[in-house]
Scaffold this motif. Structure first.
Motif, PDB file in Angstrom:
ATOM      1  N   UNK A   1      26.004 113.065  10.438  1.00 37.19           N
ATOM      2  CA  UNK A   1      26.715 113.142  11.709  1.00 37.19           C
ATOM      3  C   UNK A   1      27.740 114.241  11.331  1.00 37.19           C
ATOM      4  N   UNK A   2      28.604 114.300  12.662  1.00 31.92           N
ATOM      5  CA  UNK A   2      29.797 115.135  12.684  1.00 31.92           C
ATOM      6  C   UNK A   2      30.971 114.532  11.654  1.00 31.92           C
ATOM      7  N   UNK A   3      31.742 115.299  11.337  1.00 27.31           N
ATOM      8  CA  UNK A   3      32.734 114.883  10.393  1.00 27.31           C
ATOM      9  C   UNK A   3      33.580 113.556  11.016  1.00 27.31           C
ATOM     10  N   UNK A   4      33.909 113.542  12.154  1.00 27.08           N
ATOM     11  CA  UNK A   4      34.325 112.080  12.888  1.00 27.08           C
ATOM     12  C   UNK A   4      33.581 110.998  12.733  1.00 27.08           C
ATOM     13  N   UNK A   5      32.376 111.311  13.248  1.00 26.96           N
ATOM     14  CA  UNK A   5      31.041 110.459  13.072  1.00 26.96           C
ATOM     15  C   UNK A   5      31.108 109.762  11.805  1.00 26.96           C
ATOM     16  N   UNK A   6      31.108 110.705  10.594  1.00 24.64           N
ATOM     17  CA  UNK A   6      31.010 110.380   9.233  1.00 24.64           C
ATOM     18  C   UNK A   6      31.870 109.230   9.049  1.00 24.64           C
ATOM     19  N   UNK A   7      33.336 109.627   9.497  1.00 20.60           N
ATOM     20  CA  UNK A   7      34.682 108.939   8.979  1.00 20.60           C
ATOM     21  C   UNK A   7      34.512 107.460   9.722  1.00 20.60           C
ATOM     22  N   UNK A   8      34.067 107.244  10.981  1.00 22.56           N
ATOM     23  CA  UNK A   8      33.947 106.274  11.831  1.00 22.56           C
ATOM     24  C   UNK A   8      32.814 105.296  11.338  1.00 22.56           C
ATOM     25  N   UNK A   9      31.830 105.953  10.705  1.00 23.01           N
ATOM     26  CA  UNK A   9      30.598 105.287  10.221  1.00 23.01           C
ATOM     27  C   UNK A   9      31.087 104.618   8.945  1.00 23.01           C
ATOM     28  N   UNK A  10      31.559 105.194   8.070  1.00 20.91           N
ATOM     29  CA  UNK A  10      32.089 104.977   6.547  1.00 20.91           C
ATOM     30  C   UNK A  10      33.158 103.647   7.108  1.00 20.91           C
TER      31      UNK A  10
ATOM     32  N   UNK B   1      22.707 106.566  17.849  1.00 20.32           N
ATOM     33  CA  UNK B   1      21.587 107.551  17.810  1.00 20.32           C
ATOM     34  C   UNK B   1      21.534 108.621  18.719  1.00 20.32           C
ATOM     35  N   UNK B   2      22.456 108.571  19.555  1.00 20.12           N
ATOM     36  CA  UNK B   2      22.515 109.719  20.516  1.00 20.12           C
ATOM     37  C   UNK B   2      22.557 111.055  20.043  1.00 20.12           C
ATOM     38  N   UNK B   3      22.149 112.041  20.742  1.00 24.16           N
ATOM     39  CA  UNK B   3      22.095 113.633  20.156  1.00 24.16           C
ATOM     40  C   UNK B   3      23.492 113.909  20.862  1.00 24.16           C
ATOM     41  N   UNK B   4      24.265 113.316  21.384  1.00 21.42           N
ATOM     42  CA  UNK B   4      25.404 113.484  21.937  1.00 21.42           C
ATOM     43  C   UNK B   4      26.641 113.296  20.736  1.00 21.42           C
ATOM     44  N   UNK B   5      27.401 114.250  20.177  1.00 24.75           N
ATOM     45  CA  UNK B   5      28.138 113.865  19.122  1.00 24.75           C
ATOM     46  C   UNK B   5      29.122 112.867  19.894  1.00 24.75           C
ATOM     47  N   UNK B   6      29.787 113.052  20.912  1.00 32.02           N
ATOM     48  CA  UNK B   6      30.899 112.111  21.476  1.00 32.02           C
ATOM     49  C   UNK B   6      30.322 110.636  21.546  1.00 32.02           C
ATOM     50  N   UNK B   7      29.155 110.583  22.347  1.00 34.84           N
ATOM     51  CA  UNK B   7      28.775 109.293  22.272  1.00 34.84           C
ATOM     52  C   UNK B   7      28.476 108.244  21.080  1.00 34.84           C
ATOM     53  N   UNK B   8      27.772 109.081  19.961  1.00 32.18           N
ATOM     54  CA  UNK B   8      27.575 108.332  18.687  1.00 32.18           C
ATOM     55  C   UNK B   8      29.215 108.450  17.937  1.00 32.18           C
ATOM     56  N   UNK B   9      30.236 109.049  18.208  1.00 34.19           N
ATOM     57  CA  UNK B   9      31.353 108.901  17.748  1.00 34.19           C
ATOM     58  C   UNK B   9      31.976 107.696  18.066  1.00 34.19           C
TER      59      UNK B   9
END
Length: 95
Positions: free
Chosen positions: A49-58, A6-14
């Motif tokens: 999330x970002x595209x990368x975050x969505x991919x990892x979350x999926x 839930x970090x607001x930093x995209x890199x951290x959540x990714x």
């Protein structure tokens, strides 16, 4: 790791989602990840999330779903529609 999802930093959540994918390879970890409350934040990443975050979350949710005990929690968190949408979009595997 769950808090970092839930970090607001995209890199951290990714990276947190990526780490959960790796941890979910171990069946014992699947239960621990779910008990730690990772499913709702993974669903939020999947939808906003970002595209990368969505991919990892999926990928993380798919890995967790392999354990039949987790299917209900994943469905209750609202993951089915976003997972189907990401699948129909043909999202590539995360980097």
């Amino acid at each position: 790791l769950v808090a970092l999802l839930e970090s607001r930093t995209a890199g951290a959540s990714n990276q947190a989602a990526r780490a959960l994918v790796t941890l979910a390879w171990n069946d014992d970890n699947k239960v621990t990840i779910v008990e730690a409350g990772a499913i709702p934040p993974l669903v939020r990443l999947l939808t906003s999330g970002t595209t990368v975050a969505k991919q990892w979350a999926a990928e993380a949710l798919a890995s967790l779903k392999v354990d039949p005990d987790n299917g209900g929690a994943i469905a209750e968190a609202g993951a089915i529609q976003p997972l189907c949408a990401s699948s129909s979009r043909g999202m590539p595997s995360p980097p």
